[in-house]
Scaffold this motif. Structure first.
Motif, PDB file in Angstrom:
ATOM      1  N   MET A   1       0.850  -1.160   0.000  1.00 54.92           N
ATOM      2  CA  MET A   1       0.000   0.000   0.000  1.00 54.92           C
ATOM      3  C   MET A   1       0.898   1.225   0.000  1.00 54.92           C
ATOM      4  SD  MET A   1      -3.082   0.871   2.562  1.00 54.92           S
ATOM      5  CE  MET A   1      -3.315  -0.869   2.677  1.00 54.92           C
ATOM      6  N   VAL A   2       0.622   2.120  -0.928  1.00 53.07           N
ATOM      7  CA  VAL A   2       1.484   3.286  -1.119  1.00 53.07           C
ATOM      8  C   VAL A   2       0.637   4.555  -1.114  1.00 53.07           C
ATOM      9  CG1 VAL A   2       3.159   4.376  -2.654  1.00 53.07           C
ATOM     10  CG2 VAL A   2       3.033   1.889  -2.541  1.00 53.07           C
ATOM     11  N   PHE A   3       1.179   5.592  -0.477  1.00 52.94           N
ATOM     12  CA  PHE A   3       0.582   6.925  -0.523  1.00 52.94           C
ATOM     13  C   PHE A   3       1.648   7.921  -0.117  1.00 52.94           C
ATOM     14  CE2 PHE A   3      -0.336   5.135   3.617  1.00 52.94           C
ATOM     15  CZ  PHE A   3       0.038   6.135   4.490  1.00 52.94           C
ATOM     16  N   GLY A   4       1.458   9.194  -0.442  1.00 50.75           N
ATOM     17  CA  GLY A   4       2.421  10.208  -0.047  1.00 50.75           C
ATOM     18  C   GLY A   4       2.504  11.352  -1.028  1.00 50.75           C
ATOM     19  N   LEU A   5       3.616  12.071  -0.946  1.00 54.51           N
ATOM     20  CA  LEU A   5       3.820  13.254  -1.772  1.00 54.51           C
ATOM     21  C   LEU A   5       4.612  12.909  -3.032  1.00 54.51           C
ATOM     22  CD1 LEU A   5       4.690  15.819   1.001  1.00 54.51           C
ATOM     23  CD2 LEU A   5       2.509  15.499  -0.161  1.00 54.51           C
ATOM     24  N   ALA A   6       4.508  13.764  -3.998  1.00 57.17           N
ATOM     25  CA  ALA A   6       5.217  13.662  -5.276  1.00 57.17           C
ATOM     26  C   ALA A   6       4.834  12.387  -6.025  1.00 57.17           C
ATOM     27  CB  ALA A   6       6.719  13.772  -5.082  1.00 57.17           C
ATOM     28  N   THR A   7       3.537  12.253  -6.295  1.00 58.32           N
ATOM     29  CA  THR A   7       3.014  11.120  -7.062  1.00 58.32           C
ATOM     30  C   THR A   7       3.811  10.914  -8.341  1.00 58.32           C
ATOM     31  OG1 THR A   7       0.793  11.589  -6.248  1.00 58.32           O
ATOM     32  CG2 THR A   7       0.955  10.223  -8.217  1.00 58.32           C
ATOM     33  N   ASP A   8       4.155  12.007  -8.993  1.00 55.56           N
ATOM     34  CA  ASP A   8       4.816  11.952 -10.288  1.00 55.56           C
ATOM     35  C   ASP A   8       6.302  11.611 -10.210  1.00 55.56           C
ATOM     36  OD1 ASP A   8       4.531  14.360  -8.938  1.00 55.56           O
ATOM     37  OD2 ASP A   8       4.116  15.545 -10.695  1.00 55.56           O
ATOM     38  N   TYR A   9       6.855  11.511  -9.019  1.00 61.76           N
ATOM     39  CA  TYR A   9       8.265  11.157  -8.865  1.00 61.76           C
ATOM     40  C   TYR A   9       8.437   9.997  -7.883  1.00 61.76           C
ATOM     41  CZ  TYR A   9       8.996  15.459 -11.390  1.00 61.76           C
ATOM     42  OH  TYR A   9       8.954  16.435 -12.340  1.00 61.76           O
ATOM     43  N   PHE A  10       8.333  10.278  -6.597  1.00 57.33           N
ATOM     44  CA  PHE A  10       8.628   9.278  -5.568  1.00 57.33           C
ATOM     45  C   PHE A  10       7.621   8.132  -5.552  1.00 57.33           C
ATOM     46  CE2 PHE A  10      10.218  13.358  -3.713  1.00 57.33           C
ATOM     47  CZ  PHE A  10      11.540  13.143  -4.029  1.00 57.33           C
ATOM     48  N   ILE A  11       6.351   8.458  -5.592  1.00 54.99           N
ATOM     49  CA  ILE A  11       5.320   7.413  -5.571  1.00 54.99           C
ATOM     50  C   ILE A  11       5.440   6.547  -6.816  1.00 54.99           C
ATOM     51  CG2 ILE A  11       2.836   6.954  -5.568  1.00 54.99           C
ATOM     52  CD1 ILE A  11       3.931   8.025  -2.906  1.00 54.99           C
ATOM     53  N   LYS A  12       5.550   7.186  -7.970  1.00 55.67           N
ATOM     54  CA  LYS A  12       5.655   6.442  -9.223  1.00 55.67           C
ATOM     55  C   LYS A  12       6.866   5.505  -9.206  1.00 55.67           C
ATOM     56  CE  LYS A  12       7.267   7.610 -13.551  1.00 55.67           C
ATOM     57  NZ  LYS A  12       7.368   8.457 -14.742  1.00 55.67           N
ATOM     58  N   ALA A  13       8.013   5.994  -8.798  1.00 61.79           N
ATOM     59  CA  ALA A  13       9.225   5.166  -8.775  1.00 61.79           C
ATOM     60  C   ALA A  13       9.061   3.982  -7.828  1.00 61.79           C
ATOM     61  CB  ALA A  13      10.430   6.017  -8.369  1.00 61.79           C
ATOM     62  N   SER A  14       8.507   4.222  -6.652  1.00 60.37           N
ATOM     63  CA  SER A  14       8.316   3.137  -5.675  1.00 60.37           C
ATOM     64  C   SER A  14       7.338   2.095  -6.192  1.00 60.37           C
ATOM     65  CB  SER A  14       7.811   3.700  -4.350  1.00 60.37           C
ATOM     66  OG  SER A  14       8.774   4.566  -3.793  1.00 60.37           O
ATOM     67  N   VAL A  15       6.243   2.563  -6.768  1.00 62.53           N
ATOM     68  CA  VAL A  15       5.215   1.654  -7.281  1.00 62.53           C
ATOM     69  C   VAL A  15       5.765   0.810  -8.425  1.00 62.53           C
ATOM     70  CG1 VAL A  15       3.020   1.578  -8.542  1.00 62.53           C
ATOM     71  CG2 VAL A  15       3.241   3.000  -6.494  1.00 62.53           C
ATOM     72  N   LEU A  16       6.427   1.439  -9.380  1.00 64.88           N
ATOM     73  CA  LEU A  16       6.953   0.688 -10.526  1.00 64.88           C
ATOM     74  C   LEU A  16       8.034  -0.295 -10.097  1.00 64.88           C
ATOM     75  CD1 LEU A  16       7.036   3.464 -13.273  1.00 64.88           C
ATOM     76  CD2 LEU A  16       5.291   1.704 -12.881  1.00 64.88           C
ATOM     77  N   ASP A  17       8.885   0.097  -9.147  1.00 61.13           N
ATOM     78  CA  ASP A  17       9.900  -0.830  -8.629  1.00 61.13           C
ATOM     79  C   ASP A  17       9.248  -2.041  -7.969  1.00 61.13           C
ATOM     80  OD1 ASP A  17      12.016   0.713  -9.510  1.00 61.13           O
ATOM     81  OD2 ASP A  17      12.449   1.582  -7.535  1.00 61.13           O
ATOM     82  N   ALA A  18       8.261  -1.798  -7.124  1.00 58.51           N
ATOM     83  CA  ALA A  18       7.583  -2.892  -6.436  1.00 58.51           C
ATOM     84  C   ALA A  18       6.879  -3.824  -7.421  1.00 58.51           C
ATOM     85  CB  ALA A  18       6.583  -2.340  -5.416  1.00 58.51           C
ATOM     86  N   LEU A  19       6.238  -3.251  -8.426  1.00 56.82           N
ATOM     87  CA  LEU A  19       5.576  -4.072  -9.448  1.00 56.82           C
ATOM     88  C   LEU A  19       6.593  -4.918 -10.212  1.00 56.82           C
ATOM     89  CD1 LEU A  19       2.993  -1.486 -10.788  1.00 56.82           C
ATOM     90  CD2 LEU A  19       2.458  -3.605  -9.559  1.00 56.82           C
ATOM     91  N   ASN A  20       7.730  -4.326 -10.548  1.00 56.33           N
ATOM     92  CA  ASN A  20       8.778  -5.062 -11.263  1.00 56.33           C
ATOM     93  C   ASN A  20       9.365  -6.189 -10.423  1.00 56.33           C
ATOM     94  OD1 ASN A  20       8.665  -3.698 -13.732  1.00 56.33           O
ATOM     95  ND2 ASN A  20      10.010  -2.076 -13.007  1.00 56.33           N
ATOM     96  N   LEU A  21       9.278  -6.056  -9.105  1.00 55.51           N
ATOM     97  CA  LEU A  21       9.762  -7.109  -8.204  1.00 55.51           C
ATOM     98  C   LEU A  21       8.687  -8.164  -7.929  1.00 55.51           C
ATOM     99  CD1 LEU A  21      11.809  -4.924  -5.719  1.00 55.51           C
ATOM    100  CD2 LEU A  21      12.721  -6.607  -7.344  1.00 55.51           C
ATOM    101  N   GLY A  22       7.512  -7.990  -8.517  1.00 54.83           N
ATOM    102  CA  GLY A  22       6.459  -8.983  -8.395  1.00 54.83           C
ATOM    103  C   GLY A  22       5.447  -8.748  -7.292  1.00 54.83           C
ATOM    104  N   PHE A  23       5.496  -7.594  -6.642  1.00 51.56           N
ATOM    105  CA  PHE A  23       4.542  -7.292  -5.582  1.00 51.56           C
ATOM    106  C   PHE A  23       3.224  -6.799  -6.169  1.00 51.56           C
ATOM    107  CE2 PHE A  23       8.585  -6.861  -3.396  1.00 51.56           C
ATOM    108  CZ  PHE A  23       8.329  -7.531  -2.209  1.00 51.56           C
ATOM    109  N   LYS A  24       2.141  -7.068  -5.469  1.00 49.86           N
ATOM    110  CA  LYS A  24       0.840  -6.474  -5.789  1.00 49.86           C
ATOM    111  C   LYS A  24       0.807  -5.130  -5.074  1.00 49.86           C
ATOM    112  CE  LYS A  24      -3.922  -7.941  -6.192  1.00 49.86           C
ATOM    113  NZ  LYS A  24      -4.862  -9.036  -5.926  1.00 49.86           N
ATOM    114  N   VAL A  25       0.549  -4.064  -5.815  1.00 50.58           N
ATOM    115  CA  VAL A  25       0.675  -2.724  -5.244  1.00 50.58           C
ATOM    116  C   VAL A  25      -0.671  -2.001  -5.263  1.00 50.58           C
ATOM    117  CG1 VAL A  25       1.843  -0.501  -5.431  1.00 50.58           C
ATOM    118  CG2 VAL A  25       3.067  -2.594  -6.026  1.00 50.58           C
TER     119      VAL A  25
END
Length: 64
Positions: A1-25
């Motif tokens: 579960m992800v939330f926070g500031l800078a959706t277009d930078y920090f959130i996006k990077a974290s989400v895409l990394d987690a998805l690439n590692l096989g996590f459900k985000v």
């Protein structure tokens, strides 16, 4: 579960990394804020098309 500031930078990077590692985000959309609405919208589209699941905080709160 992800939330926070800078959706277009920090959130996006974290989400895409987690998805690439096989996590459900899950992203709590109304608890995220982008640097600009245009870039945040593009980031949400990219995350969603990559497999992230978006929902509102009220849905999360109702489930607990």
């Amino acid at each position: 579960m992800v939330f926070g500031l800078a959706t277009d930078y920090f959130i996006k990077a974290s989400v895409l990394d987690a998805l690439n590692l096989g996590f459900k985000v899950y992203v709590i959309k109304d608890l995220c804020l982008g640097i600009s609405e245009g870039s945040a919208m593009k980031a949400r589209v990219e995350m969603k098309s990559s497999g992230a699941i978006f929902f509102e905080k009220s849905k999360f709160l109702a489930s607990i």
